[in-house]
Design an enzyme around this catalytic site. Structure first.
Site, mmCIF file in Angstrom:
data_model
loop_
_atom_site.group_PDB
_atom_site.id
_atom_site.type_symbol
_atom_site.label_atom_id
_atom_site.label_comp_id
_atom_site.label_asym_id
_atom_site.label_seq_id
_atom_site.Cartn_x
_atom_site.Cartn_y
_atom_site.Cartn_z
ATOM 1 N N HIS A 480 0.719 -1.064 0.133
ATOM 2 C CA HIS A 480 0.059 0.034 0.030
ATOM 3 C C HIS A 480 0.904 1.459 -0.109
ATOM 4 C CE1 HIS A 480 -3.832 2.369 1.163
ATOM 5 N NE2 HIS A 480 -2.506 3.105 1.712
ATOM 6 N N GLU A 481 1.609 1.172 0.963
ATOM 7 C CA GLU A 481 2.426 2.487 1.155
ATOM 8 C C GLU A 481 3.595 2.740 -0.121
ATOM 9 O OE1 GLU A 481 1.606 4.806 2.952
ATOM 10 O OE2 GLU A 481 0.436 3.482 4.168
ATOM 11 N N HIS A 484 1.670 4.225 -2.798
ATOM 12 C CA HIS A 484 2.044 5.812 -2.846
ATOM 13 C C HIS A 484 3.229 6.268 -3.080
ATOM 14 C CE1 HIS A 484 -1.713 6.747 -0.750
ATOM 15 N NE2 HIS A 484 -1.639 6.069 0.420
ATOM 16 N N HIS A 487 3.472 6.652 -6.540
ATOM 17 C CA HIS A 487 2.582 8.109 -7.189
ATOM 18 C C HIS A 487 3.612 9.211 -6.962
ATOM 19 C CE1 HIS A 487 -1.628 9.963 -6.625
ATOM 20 N NE2 HIS A 487 -1.200 10.239 -7.988
HETATM 21 ZN ZN LIG Z 1 -2.903 5.102 2.100
#
Ligand SMILES: [Zn+2]
Length: 696
Positions: A480-481, A484, A487
């Protein structure tokens, strides 16, 4: 910082590494030279530079145009960004009493610095004049978006208000900044203060990996040779899941849900009341009936009604599933001769038993295959296969703690793309949770600037040189991280304020949650989930059971999330004066939705840092679910292509989602990627909530 307008920094910069050019590899912050006393002077210099840059824009006698106003604003504040990025990284990931004390000053000084800028009538006049004639300006699509965002940001900060309202608004912002800082310091304080020592007689049900982590946590607290359970989620949740000592589970559970609500110096109840009152007042000054109406106008959801609509649609099937699961868990208790009613501290423990029985699978069996290093390798490899980027560890980049690791990220052709910092282990100086942030954002306004991206997690460290072994939830958090992080790393925009994760809060979880999908795919697990001692791949039947078990207990997970999101929405839509006692409000609202009493909120109000440590997620906690509607639907594009690394879909994903930052309207970006708007049932399907409970 622009050389022509900023004051010469030389006299005060002597000996202050924050104010000097960084000669480290890739011009990264020289963490080993930075001390707490460097921050206040550096902030003062940065505020002065920035104020001078803003004055140069407002005093410009020439007609406002895009370059002398909007672009000039984008160029301003470089020193401030640089100092603040280092400061907040340390405050969150490796704080100490001196830094926390400085943080109180800084948050107030920040509010005092930004208020006059965001409410500057002359500056806003220039921006509004450009905005009014935007149709006549020759702008690229990114520039059009930047003008729109800049105008909206100033307008929503109160730049168009009269002087009396501005004055009040400034007072409110200052006070809210203080309250948010106090809220997070209180929470950190309660988390640091509490631990529960467990002796050898208390190990019932706990696997060796948990005991090893508990020993490492004790050592971090200066208790070598002993073992402690802490209030870090990565310590409490596995303990509640595995410890067969009902008395100790109750003790840990009660301490966990009481954070910030202990009637001590760290109590957050009074702060919440004041925060809600001030938020409501500021929303009304700006012409909105409630804070939620104000906040949500600038999001994909647009209105509180749209948010409530999504949450309620999910709540019903989730609650039904949770109630059915509860009955099954109670049956299990009774069957085992337990003469008690299932309590919240029993749920995880019996759910794990039920899962082992139904799916013949438990977390402890898979952990040896999920070593931290293997999962990092899996996350990197997925990025390589999707986007062509590669990762090489660097040992020459300064870091803020010896456990932090750094990798250089390169594009397919070998060009430098940026650095990725991974800070994975829990320690007392780190706040709880997991997050991505940056020390420098990608942009190319005046030549290419390579991003410095950070992931911080709270995984348990392996003791005695053993590797850290992740639970399936931890492995998912890592992906998940890292999503990010990508991104930020894949960002390809011109203007700094549109870079990477500078997008709507209900869009920002799309790149992160989407990335989780690859973590649970056989194509990835077969290669990377290898036993940390033998190197054996994850046995196929275990892998199949692991994937099937993902849908297990989704009623519980969805209920604890959606109830928190609904409470957040109620806090910010009901009149602040009617909220009253925070515990009573919580009880009242949970009764209204029929919250199962065996399940706690994922975040009770006094520990709900997302919405009270700052306003970023205030009436925005739903965002995770809004993004999930998109991520569940988006991964379908790969499934439909028959290859989870399909190059054509991956290229669109990179161009439309990961690289475009805030330079496009998010809805338009999503439709460009998928060819149509998201289809909401994908979320319920992914969570297994469309199936009947018996089939789970
Ligand atoms: Zn998040």
């Amino acid at each position: 910082m622009s050389e022509s307008t900023g004051p010469i920094a030389a006299p005060t910069s002597a000996g202050n590494p924050l104010l000097q050019a960084w000669t480290t590899p890739f011009e990264t912050p020289p963490f080993t030279e930075i001390a707490p006393e460097h921050f206040l002077p550096a902030f003062e210099q940065a505020f002065a530079d920035h104020a001078a840059e803003i004055a140069a824009i407002t005093n410009d006698p020439t007609e406002p145009d895009f370059a002398n106003t909007v672009t000039a604003l984008e160029r301003s504040g470089k020193l401030l960004n640089r100092v603040a990025a280092v400061f907040y990284d340390l405050v969150s990931a490796h704080s100490n009493p001196a830094l926390l004390e400085i943080d109180k000053d800084v948050s107030l000084r920040m509010a005092r610095h930004w208020n006059p800028i965001m409410m500057n009538a002359v500056l806003f006049g220039r921006i509004a004049a450009l905005h009014d004639k935007r149709a006549e300006l020759t702008l690229t699509s990114e520039e059009r978006r930047l003008l729109e965002r800049t105008y909206t940001r100033f307008h929503r900060s109160g730049a168009g208000l009269d002087d009396a309202a501005k004055k009040r608004m400034a007072e409110i912002n200052e006070r809210l900044a203080q309250l948010g800082t106090d809220f997070s310091h209180h929470l950190l304080g309660d988390e640091q203060d509490w631990f529960m020592e467990i002796g050898e007689g208390d190990y019932d049900g706990l696997p060796d990996s948990f005991v090893a982590a508990a020993k490492a946590a004790a050592e971090e607290r200066g208790l070598p040779g002993r073992a402690v359970v802490t209030l870090s989620r990565s310590s409490v949740e596995p303990f509640l899941k595995m410890s067969s000592r009902r008395d100790l589970r109750e003790k840990a559970y009660r301490a966990f849900i009481a954070r910030g609500d202990n009637g001590n110096a760290n109590d957050n109840n009074a702060l919440i009341g004041e925060i809600l009152g001030l938020r409501e007042e500021s929303a009304k000054l700006l012409g909105y009936p409630t804070f939620a109406a104000y906040r949500l106008e600038d999001s994909m959801a647009k209105t509180p009604e749209a948010v409530r609509g999504l949450l309620e649609r999910v709540w019903k099937p989730a609650r039904a599933r949770a109630m059915a699961d509860r009955d099954a868990l109670q049956e299990l208790v009774t069957e085992e001769g337990g003469n008690f009613k299932l309590a919240p501290w029993d749920w995880r423990f019996y759910a794990e038993k039920l899962r082992q029985r139904r799916a013949n699978f438990d977390d402890a069996a898979i952990k040896p295959y999920l070593s931290l290093d293997n999962m990092i390798a899996a996350a990197f490899d997925t990025a390589t296969r999707l986007f062509g980027v590669t990762f090489a560890e660097r040992k020459d980049v300064p870091v803020w703690h010896p456990d932090v690791r750094v990798w250089e990220v390169k594009d397919e052709g070998g060009a430098h793309r940026g650095l990725f910092y991974g800070d994975y282990y829990a320690r007392p100086s780190k706040r709880s949770g997991a997050w991505m942030t940056s020390l420098r954002d990608q942009q190319k306004l005046d030549g290419a600037v390579a991003p410095l991206i950070i992931n911080v997690c709270n995984f348990s460290k392996g003791a005695d040189g053993e590797p850290s072994l992740l639970s399936p939830d931890d492995a998912r958090t890592l992906f998940h991280e890292f999503g990010h992080g990508l991104h930020g790393m894949m960002s390809d925009v011109t203007y700094p304020s549109l870079s990477g994760t500078s997008v709507f809060t209900d869009f920002v979880e799309l790149p992160s949650q989407l990335y989780e999908h690859w973590q649970e795919r056989p194509e990835v697990l077969q290669r990377f989930a290898r036993h940390y001692q033998t190197g054996e791949p994850l046995p196929d039947d275990l892998l199949q059971r692991f994937i099937a078990a993902r849908k297990f207990n989704q009623g519980f997970a969805t209920v604890e999330f959606v109830s928190s999101a609904l409470l957040d929405l109620e806090f910010h839509t009901q009149p602040a004066a009617s909220v009253g006692d925070i515990r009573d409000f919580e009880r009242r609202e949970l009764d209204k939705i029929g919250m199962p009493e065996e399940i706690a909120l994922r975040h009770r109000p006094t520990q709900f840092g997302h919405i009270f440590s700052g306003d970023h997620y205030a009436s925005g906690y739903y965002s995770y679910m809004w993004s999930e509607v998109m991520d569940a639907d988006a991964f379908g594009a790969f499934e439909e292509a028959g290859d989870i690394f399909d190059p054509k879909v991956a290229k669109r994903l990179r161009d439309d989602i990961y690289a475009s930052g805030g330079s496009r309207d998010p809805e338009e970006a999503y439709i460009a990627f998928r060819g149509r708007p998201p289809e909401p049932d994908a979320l319920l399907r992914r969570r297994g909530l469309l199936e009947t409970p018996e089939a789970a």
